[in-house]
Design a protein around this motif. Sequence first.
Motif, mmCIF file in Angstrom:
data_model
loop_
_atom_site.group_PDB
_atom_site.id
_atom_site.type_symbol
_atom_site.label_atom_id
_atom_site.label_comp_id
_atom_site.label_asym_id
_atom_site.label_seq_id
_atom_site.Cartn_x
_atom_site.Cartn_y
_atom_site.Cartn_z
ATOM 1 N N ASN A 2 0.890 -1.159 0.000
ATOM 2 C CA ASN A 2 0.000 0.000 0.000
ATOM 3 C C ASN A 2 0.922 1.199 0.000
ATOM 4 O OD1 ASN A 2 -2.093 1.781 0.236
ATOM 5 N ND2 ASN A 2 -2.403 1.416 2.408
ATOM 6 N N VAL A 29 -6.935 -9.890 1.738
ATOM 7 C CA VAL A 29 -6.781 -8.932 0.646
ATOM 8 C C VAL A 29 -7.909 -9.179 -0.347
ATOM 9 C CG1 VAL A 29 -5.309 -8.225 -1.272
ATOM 10 C CG2 VAL A 29 -4.292 -8.790 0.927
ATOM 11 N N MET A 31 -9.103 -7.971 -4.111
ATOM 12 C CA MET A 31 -8.547 -7.271 -5.266
ATOM 13 C C MET A 31 -8.942 -7.956 -6.560
ATOM 14 S SD MET A 31 -4.627 -8.622 -4.877
ATOM 15 C CE MET A 31 -4.070 -9.024 -6.523
ATOM 16 N N ARG A 32 -8.755 -7.252 -7.646
ATOM 17 C CA ARG A 32 -8.875 -7.880 -8.961
ATOM 18 C C ARG A 32 -7.621 -8.724 -9.173
ATOM 19 N NH1 ARG A 32 -13.207 -6.881 -11.599
ATOM 20 N NH2 ARG A 32 -14.290 -4.916 -11.397
ATOM 21 N N THR A 35 -4.302 -6.638 -13.660
ATOM 22 C CA THR A 35 -4.429 -5.210 -13.929
ATOM 23 C C THR A 35 -5.425 -4.998 -15.057
ATOM 24 O OG1 THR A 35 -2.709 -5.169 -15.633
ATOM 25 C CG2 THR A 35 -1.982 -4.887 -13.325
ATOM 26 N N LYS A 41 -1.299 -9.515 -10.959
ATOM 27 C CA LYS A 41 -1.055 -8.724 -9.754
ATOM 28 C C LYS A 41 -0.451 -9.581 -8.644
ATOM 29 C CE LYS A 41 -4.529 -5.063 -9.867
ATOM 30 N NZ LYS A 41 -5.681 -4.538 -9.114
ATOM 31 N N THR A 61 -10.042 -12.691 -4.993
ATOM 32 C CA THR A 61 -10.048 -11.960 -6.257
ATOM 33 C C THR A 61 -11.336 -12.275 -7.009
ATOM 34 O OG1 THR A 61 -9.052 -13.591 -7.784
ATOM 35 C CG2 THR A 61 -7.530 -12.334 -6.376
#
Length: 99
Positions: A2, A29, A31-32, A35, A41, A61
């Motif tokens: 971060n 976490v 997240m996708r 990217t 990622k 994800t």
Amino acid sequence: ANWATDNEKYPPAVGGAMDLSVGAKTVYVLMRHTTKAGEPKILDACTYPLTGTGVVSRIYTDLAVLEITDNGPRVVELFGDNSFEDVQAVTGTRLLPPA
């Protein structure tokens, strides 16, 4: 990680995440998986300065749920029609198959 990037479009992000990662008993976490350009990622090593080392327990994800183990990330669940091979193909590190 971060951390601030050199992209002027986004403000610096240094701050509370470090406190949370050090003090939390469990860190998840969300997240996708890739990217916007389709690049992985989830990598062998972080390319930004680390907020906390070895603190993540799970990664959620849009493609899968990954449990972080001593041997690497293990797929816990796949979403949609994704196969293990599909998710591995867009991940920048070796995944362990579901147990």
